[in-house]
Design a protein around this motif. Structure first.
Motif, PDB file in Angstrom:
ATOM      1  N   UNK A 121      -9.905  -9.025 -14.452  1.00 26.03           N
ATOM      2  CA  UNK A 121      -9.842  -9.179 -12.993  1.00 26.03           C
ATOM      3  C   UNK A 121      -8.687  -8.341 -12.475  1.00 26.03           C
ATOM      4  N   UNK A 122      -8.792  -7.827 -11.239  1.00 24.52           N
ATOM      5  CA  UNK A 122      -7.731  -6.975 -10.690  1.00 24.52           C
ATOM      6  C   UNK A 122      -6.482  -7.780 -10.373  1.00 24.52           C
ATOM      7  N   UNK A 123      -5.340  -7.112 -10.520  1.00 22.55           N
ATOM      8  CA  UNK A 123      -4.051  -7.706 -10.144  1.00 22.55           C
ATOM      9  C   UNK A 123      -3.358  -6.731  -9.210  1.00 22.55           C
ATOM     10  N   UNK A 124      -3.961  -6.487  -8.055  1.00 20.07           N
ATOM     11  CA  UNK A 124      -3.455  -5.483  -7.130  1.00 20.07           C
ATOM     12  C   UNK A 124      -4.286  -4.215  -7.248  1.00 20.07           C
ATOM     13  N   UNK A 125      -3.844  -3.181  -6.534  1.00 20.22           N
ATOM     14  CA  UNK A 125      -4.615  -1.947  -6.504  1.00 20.22           C
ATOM     15  C   UNK A 125      -4.429  -1.102  -7.753  1.00 20.22           C
ATOM     16  N   UNK A 126      -3.317  -1.298  -8.465  1.00 18.92           N
ATOM     17  CA  UNK A 126      -3.001  -0.435  -9.599  1.00 18.92           C
ATOM     18  C   UNK A 126      -2.844  -1.199 -10.901  1.00 18.92           C
ATOM     19  N   UNK A 142      -1.250   9.872 -10.273  1.00 18.15           N
ATOM     20  CA  UNK A 142      -1.260   9.192  -8.988  1.00 18.15           C
ATOM     21  C   UNK A 142       0.104   8.690  -8.591  1.00 18.15           C
ATOM     22  N   UNK A 143       1.085   8.789  -9.490  1.00 23.31           N
ATOM     23  CA  UNK A 143       2.420   8.351  -9.131  1.00 23.31           C
ATOM     24  C   UNK A 143       3.095   9.393  -8.246  1.00 23.31           C
ATOM     25  N   UNK A 144       3.905   8.917  -7.343  1.00 23.12           N
ATOM     26  CA  UNK A 144       4.649   9.779  -6.455  1.00 23.12           C
ATOM     27  C   UNK A 144       6.108   9.360  -6.497  1.00 23.12           C
ATOM     28  N   UNK A 145       6.985  10.332  -6.412  1.00 17.80           N
ATOM     29  CA  UNK A 145       8.405  10.031  -6.464  1.00 17.80           C
ATOM     30  C   UNK A 145       8.878   9.513  -5.120  1.00 17.80           C
ATOM     31  N   UNK A 146       9.506   8.372  -5.129  1.00 19.17           N
ATOM     32  CA  UNK A 146      10.036   7.788  -3.904  1.00 19.17           C
ATOM     33  C   UNK A 146      11.378   8.419  -3.569  1.00 19.17           C
ATOM     34  N   UNK A 188      -4.687   3.223  -5.027  1.00 14.95           N
ATOM     35  CA  UNK A 188      -5.709   3.404  -6.052  1.00 14.95           C
ATOM     36  C   UNK A 188      -6.988   3.955  -5.443  1.00 14.95           C
ATOM     37  N   UNK A 189      -7.543   4.970  -6.085  1.00 15.75           N
ATOM     38  CA  UNK A 189      -8.809   5.537  -5.686  1.00 15.75           C
ATOM     39  C   UNK A 189      -9.786   5.469  -6.841  1.00 15.75           C
ATOM     40  N   UNK A 190     -10.893   6.229  -6.753  1.00 12.57           N
ATOM     41  CA  UNK A 190     -11.868   6.216  -7.852  1.00 12.57           C
ATOM     42  C   UNK A 190     -11.276   6.652  -9.175  1.00 12.57           C
ATOM     43  N   UNK A 191     -10.390   7.673  -9.146  1.00 17.65           N
ATOM     44  CA  UNK A 191      -9.782   8.136 -10.389  1.00 17.65           C
ATOM     45  C   UNK A 191      -8.888   7.067 -10.990  1.00 17.65           C
ATOM     46  N   UNK A 192      -8.092   6.424 -10.137  1.00 15.05           N
ATOM     47  CA  UNK A 192      -7.216   5.366 -10.630  1.00 15.05           C
ATOM     48  C   UNK A 192      -8.020   4.208 -11.214  1.00 15.05           C
ATOM     49  N   UNK A 193      -9.108   3.856 -10.557  1.00 20.88           N
ATOM     50  CA  UNK A 193      -9.958   2.777 -11.060  1.00 20.88           C
ATOM     51  C   UNK A 193     -10.562   3.162 -12.411  1.00 20.88           C
TER      52      UNK A 193
END
Length: 776
Positions: free
Chosen positions: A298-303, A330-334, A344-349
């Motif tokens: 089951x999902x636990x958030x988007x990622x 998909x990670x981005x530097x803050x 999360x998109x199709x690739x992340x899923x």
């Protein structure tokens, strides 16, 4: 009265004979006398029926008791003859054929077993059902089945368990019946027999439970954010499990996904989305135990994704799969330097689902045989990252290397990931020393794996496909070594030739071939080409494995066609460009091969030809809008009245307006105006003389100058353009300015202008004034 006695004796004999069986004698008439009856007894003896003859004589003597006939001595001779005949051994029975013997045995078995069991049929069925149910309940014993079960063991447990249950139940029922009919000490003895048969049936129930609990069958249930079963996600993970666990080996030089193929099509059971069918499925699987493994996710958030695995009702493994922690794409530097995952998109899923499939596969591998195709990978994170790196579409080379490095950090024993990482780092290298080091690593790794397979330390079924990949890569690297090899290069080529020859022999189609036939045949075709090309002493007519080589040359499969093109290039050189191009055209159906053709050392001579570069789709840029500085504004600047980059000179006064229109920093517009001046000077250089051949490269030359920090003709030093600079660049010294420009241009279009022509063009660029803006 005395005269009537004979008549009375005759009547008594008639009565006796009347009671005899018809087989012994016919019914006598009142006139038959004792002699006739004795004769009948003698006939029975001669017919092989002495017992019937004695019975007849005994009846005669018992019934005939008169003073005239002595009952004790009647037919004495016939009686003695019958006794002698009865005392003699019976003649041997005629020999029986196999059918008669089988019929006799079946009759005996039917009389001794089947008939008694038919009477106790309901009791037998009840006992069998009891022990089958007991075996099903024993499945829920903690840690059942305790050890890994090989397929042969499981088959033995199934048939042996069912046989013991049936035999033990039958023995128990019969023994109970015998004990009930006995009394005293005999009943106690039969009670022990009952226990013995019941223990045999109990052993069968345990064996049956071990079989049920060790089945390789998985039930998947993936839920959505609303807590309901998500059929699409469930089917996607099931498809990934099939791809990673049931599909045949893929990948010519590296493993794509995994080489596991024992997780068959029927191993994964999906959960019905219909509530009624799901309930029925749950009841059936609970009773018959057809699905020991259950996976719930089951999902636990988007990622993130949580996943738990149970076996026979007991939790075996659970994990929280988080893309941020795993460092997936998909990670981005803050701003504070910490990594934050993008939405999360199709690739992340898809990445989360691949990690989930890897988690299930690694868990199954710890509890079942047949997963040797993982080749040493045990950590699910390492396995999942390797699968993402090798099966992701359009993944960048830098990201692929990063994922494979992380996979080895999690599990240093993941040999497929190690091979893939080395391939990613060194396979496309054009440096001779780097290729030699890579060849050395491949040779040592292949030798170690082959040695371990030979002594049984590694499974041939699991490691052979990877071994052949490593050896084929070694052959390729040896072929890519410099054309004028050193002594060490000659040794690498000799080893590569031996390996190629062994591959042709070992991958020949046989019933014992442990890798898929089509995959093995494709590798065999290339090995045959390589063996021929690495044997310079053999003539074209005497080439070994000529039939395989011809098949490779005629193949339309992209990889084989590319290998054939390289073989032709090695043997015939630039003169065979049409043949090479024809096969490369087939190979370029695979974009990866087209990209590699632009770097492949074996095609280096062909890439010096402008026509071949056009065939590869590589041409110098002709539009200054395509320069890195101008390209982002190619669509916006024409809307502001700037039709060409050179037109920025006319707007030097109104640069602030353009800056406001484009909503960019004014300093950016000032820099573009400076570069526009450089563009005008480049367009003013005459396209004749020694500078003429550079004209088609002028956009590339300007781009290289800008990359080198030259944004004005005045920045070009005169010392860079003298005769000494030309000779230095022609000698291949990479520290000269001209050589650096050539290298920069080659990185883009794989070809660069001659050093002398480039120097002359730069001299004219520096000396030629730009066109008068008012005349343009």
């Amino acid at each position: 009265m005395l005269g009537a006695l004979p008549a009375l004796g005759t009547l008594c004999l008639t009565a006796v004979v009347g009671f005899l069986p018809t087989s012994a004698a016919a019914s006598p008439t009142p006139t038959d006398d004792l002699g006739r009856l004795c004769a009948q007894a003698a006939d029975l003896t001669q017919a092989g029926k002495p017992a019937d003859a004695l019975a007849l004589i005994e009846k005669i003597r018992g019934q005939v008791r008169t003073p005239v006939v002595a009952a004790t001595t009647a037919c004495e001779q016939e009686r003695l003859a019958a006794i002698r005949a009865a005392a003699q051994p019976a003649p041997p029975a005629p020999p029986q054929n196999p059918a008669e013997r089988a019929g006799a045995n079946w009759d005996r078995f039917q009389a001794e077993w089947i008939k008694p069991l038919l009477g106790a049929g309901p009791a037998l069925l009840g006992v069998v059902a009891f022990f089958l149910l007991l075996g099903r309940l024993l499945v829920f014993v903690p840690r059942m089945p305790f050890v890994k079960m090989r397929p042969g063991w499981r088959a033995g447990l199934l048939f042996g368990g069912l046989g013991l249950i049936l035999l033990g139940s039958a023995g128990t029922v019969l023994a109970v019946g015998a004990a009930a009919a006995a009394a005293g000490l005999t009943r106690a003895v039969w009670g022990l027999v009952v226990l013995e048969w019941a223990f045999a049936a109990l052993c069968g129930a345990v064996a049956f439970a071990l079989y049920l609990s060790s089945r390789l069958r998985v039930s998947l249930d993936v839920r959505g954010p609303d807590g309901k079963s998500n059929g699409a996600d469930t089917e996607h993970i099931a498809a990934l499990l099939h791809e990673f666990g049931a599909a045949p080996p893929r990948g010519v030089e590296t493993t794509v996904g995994t080489d596991v193929d024992d997780l068959g099509d029927t191993a994964v059971a999906l959960t019905f989305s219909n509530k009624f069918l799901a309930a029925v499925q749950k009841v059936v699987t609970s009773i018959f135990g057809v699905t020991p493994w259950r996976v719930a996710a089951s999902p636990a958030g988007e990622n993130a994704l949580t996943i738990a695995i149970t076996r026979n009702g007991w939790t075996v493994a659970a994990a929280n799969i988080d893309r941020t922690i795993l460092g997936l794409a998909g990670e981005q530097a803050a701003a504070d330097g910490k990594a934050t995952a993008s939405k999360a998109g199709p690739t992340a899923q898809a990445e989360l689902h691949k990690m989930a499939a890897a988690f299930v596969l690694a868990t199954l591998a710890r509890n079942h045989h047949g997963f040797e195709g993982l080749c040493g990978a045990t950590d699910w994170r390492s396995l999942g990252l390797h699968c993402i790196a090798t099966t992701g579409s359009g993944i960048a080379a830098e990201q692929e290397t990063k994922l494979l490095g992380a996979a080895l950090d999690y599990d240093a024993g993941n040999l497929p990931a190690e091979v893939a990482l080395q391939h990613s780092l060194l396979r496309e290298s054009t440096d001779a020393e780097a290729l030699r080091n890579y060849a050395d690593w491949l040779w040592r790794r292949a030798t170690a794996v082959r040695r371990d397979i030979g002594r049984g330390a590694k499974s041939a079924a699991g490691y052979l496909a990877l071994l052949y990949r490593v050896e084929l890569t070694f052959v390729n690297v040896a072929l890519n070594l410099p054309v004028k090899p050193s002594k060490s290069d000659d040794e690498w080529r000799r080893l590569a030739r031996d390996i190629a020859g062994n591959m042709v022999q070992e991958l020949a189609p046989t019933e014992r071939l442990q890798i898929p036939g089509p995959w093995a045949h494709a590798m065999r075709l290339y090995a045959a080409l390589a063996y021929k090309d690495l044997s310079p002493s053999l003539s074209e007519q005497a080439a070994p494995h000529s039939e395989l080589c011809q098949q490779a040359l005629d193949s339309v499969a992209p990889q084989t066609a590319y290998n054939a093109a390289c073989s032709i290039a090695r043997n015939k050189g630039v003169a065979a460009e049409p043949e090479i191009a024809r096969r490369l055209k087939l190979a370029f159906a695979d974009p990866r091969l087209k990209a590699w053709a632009r770097k492949d050392p074996e095609l280096a001579e062909l890439r010096k030809k402008e026509e071949f570069l056009k065939f590869l789709g590589i041409e110098p840029r002709q539009d200054f809008w395509k320069l890195e500085a101008f390209e982002p504004y190619e669509k916006q600047l024409p809307k502001a009245g700037i039709a060409r980059p050179r037109d920025l000179y006319a707007h030097e006064v109104g640069q602030s307006d353009i800056s406001a229109y484009l909503q960019v920093n004014p300093l950016v517009i000032k820099r573009l105006a400076r570069l526009a001046t450089l563009v005008r000077r480049a367009e003013a250089v005459p396209a004749h003389g020694e500078a003429g051949p550079v004209q088609k490269f002028r956009v590339e030359v300007i781009g290289a100058l800008i990359q080198a920090g030259i944004e004005s003709p005045a920045d070009i030093e005169p010392g860079w353009l003298n005769e000494e600079a030309v000779e230095t660049a022609a000698a291949g010294q990479q520290d000269s300015f001209i050589a650096k420009l050539q290298k920069s241009i080659e990185q883009r279009v794989l070809i660069a202008p001659d050093a002398r022509h480039l120097t002359e063009w730069l001299r004219q660029l520096k000396d030629t004034p730009p066109e008068d803006p008012s005349t343009v």
